[in-house]
Scaffold this active site. Structure first.
Site, PDB file in Angstrom:
ATOM      1  N   ASN A 134       0.874  -1.177   0.000  1.00 23.07           N
ATOM      2  CA  ASN A 134       0.000   0.000   0.000  1.00 23.07           C
ATOM      3  C   ASN A 134       0.908   1.221   0.000  1.00 23.07           C
ATOM      4  OD1 ASN A 134      -1.819   2.027   0.459  1.00 23.07           O
ATOM      5  ND2 ASN A 134      -2.389   1.354   2.534  1.00 23.07           N
TER       6      ASN A 134
ATOM      7  N   GLY B 268       3.075   2.070  10.744  1.00 17.97           N
ATOM      8  CA  GLY B 268       4.055   3.138  10.540  1.00 17.97           C
ATOM      9  C   GLY B 268       4.812   3.546  11.793  1.00 17.97           C
TER      10      GLY B 268
ATOM     11  N   LYS C  52       0.134   4.266  -0.204  1.00 18.69           N
ATOM     12  CA  LYS C  52      -0.479   5.438   0.455  1.00 18.69           C
ATOM     13  C   LYS C  52      -0.251   6.699  -0.399  1.00 18.69           C
ATOM     14  CE  LYS C  52      -0.170   3.019   4.812  1.00 18.69           C
ATOM     15  NZ  LYS C  52      -0.041   3.033   6.262  1.00 18.69           N
TER      16      LYS C  52
ATOM     17  N   SER D 134       3.986  -2.289  10.327  1.00 19.17           N
ATOM     18  CA  SER D 134       5.447  -2.340  10.492  1.00 19.17           C
ATOM     19  C   SER D 134       6.062  -3.678  10.078  1.00 19.17           C
ATOM     20  CB  SER D 134       5.837  -1.977  11.930  1.00 19.17           C
ATOM     21  OG  SER D 134       5.454  -0.635  12.220  1.00 19.17           O
TER      22      SER D 134
ATOM     23  N   HIS E 228      -9.285   1.018   5.359  1.00 21.45           N
ATOM     24  CA  HIS E 228      -8.002   1.256   6.022  1.00 21.45           C
ATOM     25  C   HIS E 228      -8.228   2.208   7.186  1.00 21.45           C
ATOM     26  CE1 HIS E 228      -3.894   2.379   6.823  1.00 21.45           C
ATOM     27  NE2 HIS E 228      -3.512   1.321   6.116  1.00 21.45           N
TER      28      HIS E 228
ATOM     29  N   GLU F 275      -4.835  -5.129  10.786  1.00 25.08           N
ATOM     30  CA  GLU F 275      -3.799  -4.125  11.020  1.00 25.08           C
ATOM     31  C   GLU F 275      -4.058  -3.412  12.349  1.00 25.08           C
ATOM     32  OE1 GLU F 275      -1.950  -2.743   7.032  1.00 25.08           O
ATOM     33  OE2 GLU F 275      -3.619  -1.430   7.523  1.00 25.08           O
TER      34      GLU F 275
ATOM     35  N   GLU G 180      -6.651   4.615   8.198  1.00 28.45           N
ATOM     36  CA  GLU G 180      -6.432   6.039   7.868  1.00 28.45           C
ATOM     37  C   GLU G 180      -7.682   6.642   7.231  1.00 28.45           C
ATOM     38  OE1 GLU G 180      -2.806   5.311   5.733  1.00 28.45           O
ATOM     39  OE2 GLU G 180      -1.849   4.758   7.628  1.00 28.45           O
TER      40      GLU G 180
HETATM   41  O1  G3H Z   1      -1.568  -0.573   4.626  1.00 30.60           O
HETATM   42  C1  G3H Z   1      -0.491  -0.759   5.200  1.00 30.60           C
HETATM   43  C2  G3H Z   1      -0.350  -0.527   6.600  1.00 30.60           C
HETATM   44  O2  G3H Z   1      -1.019   0.591   7.043  1.00 30.60           O
HETATM   45  C3  G3H Z   1       0.988  -0.776   7.196  1.00 30.60           C
HETATM   46  O3  G3H Z   1       1.862   0.319   7.076  1.00 30.60           O
HETATM   47  P1  G3H Z   1       3.388   0.167   7.597  1.00 30.60           P
HETATM   48  O4  G3H Z   1       3.911  -1.092   6.972  1.00 30.60           O
HETATM   49  O5  G3H Z   1       4.066   1.401   7.114  1.00 30.60           O
HETATM   50  O6  G3H Z   1       3.304   0.063   9.077  1.00 30.60           O
END
Ligand code: G3H
Length: 256
Positions: free
Chosen positions: A9, A175, A11, A214, A97, A169, A99
């Site tokens: 992803n 993150g 983002k 992460s 998600h 998640e 977010e």
């Molecule tokens: O969609 C992916 C997740 O929100 C994980 O993000 P991350 O790997 O940066 O923690």
């Protein structure tokens, strides 16, 4: 046996140059890698470019997207429909998600509507679920995940999960570098599967459940060694071809 799926992803990251370099790099890294489905979800602006680059590459990268809206066409400024995503070859669509739930106030019901809309158009929903840090500390993790899945099951039936992907998640792990331990993630994945099994044991056995939060090349193998973790939804580490490919290779290796 469930087939592992590792999805990146991206983002709100990218430029034409970055998309081009990342996809070319991934194509090279993934050559000859079998036994794992690898998908990427670039920002919608770059789907066209990504579709062209993936078409020219040799590895079978699946194109995905980060969102869909709930109308097919008409006066809905800024929205993107399932048919538009299909037009650019995107099949695996992330919905719910954390977010989007947080910054765009998306409710469980709204996310379930997106889920139904994707299914109706033959697309694969990647349904994100997961608890906040406070919910985790209050011992509410499984209840939160169950509620988020039930928004789909209670409106569309458990059969709606056929072919769909669930991404667990924990919000506090996204993150932050503070990943869930593989054992903790396995425990929650097993509980999610058990919850689905209350409605259909067959569906519970079939549905792919990814872990996200992460995930890095250094910890990926430990997750994939768990019986109920079928892949990963990767954010930060998916922005680098080498690290994302290393995660995909770890899944292929662990799930042989
Ligand atoms: O969609 C992916 C997740 O929100 C994980 O993000 P991350 O790997 O940066 O923690």
């Amino acid at each position: 046996m469930r087939h592992p799926v590792v999805m990146g992803n991206w983002k709100l990251n990218g430029s034409k140059e970055m998309v081009s370099n990342l996809l070319k790099g991934l194509d090279a890294e993934l050559k000859g890698v079998e036994g794992v489905d690898v998908a990427v979800a670039p920002p919608a602006m770059y789907l066209d470019l990504a579709e062209q680059l993936i078409g020219k590459g040799e590895s079978k990268i699946i194109l995905g997207a980060q969102n869909v809206d709930v109308n097919a066409s008409g006066a809905f400024t800024g929205d993107i429909s399932p048919e538009m995503l299909k037009d650019f070859g995107a099949s695996h669509i992330i919905i719910g998600h954390s977010e989007r739930r947080e910054y765009h106030n998306e409710s469980d019901e709204f996310v379930a509507k997106k889920f139904a809309f994707l299914k109706e158009h033959g697309l694969t929903p990647v349904l994100c679920i997961g608890e906040s840090e406070a919910q985790n500390e209050a011992g509410e993790t499984v209840a939160v995940c169950a509620r988020q899945i039930d928004a789909v099951i209670n409106t569309q039936g458990v059969e709606a999960l056929e072919g769909a992907i669930i991404a667990y998640e924990p919000i506090w792990a996204i993150g932050t570098g503070k990943a869930a331990t593989a054992d903790d993630a396995q425990r929650i994945h097993a509980a999610i599967r058990a919850h689905i099994a209350e409605k259909s044991e067959e569906m519970a056995k079939k549905v792919v459940i990814q872990y996200g939060g992460s995930v890095k090349p250094e910890n990926a193998a430990a997750y994939f060694a768990q019986p109920d973790i079928d892949g990963a939804l990767v954010g930060g580490a998916a922005l680098n071809a080498e690290s994302f490919a290393a995660i995909a290779k770890a899944a292929a290796e662990a799930k042989k």
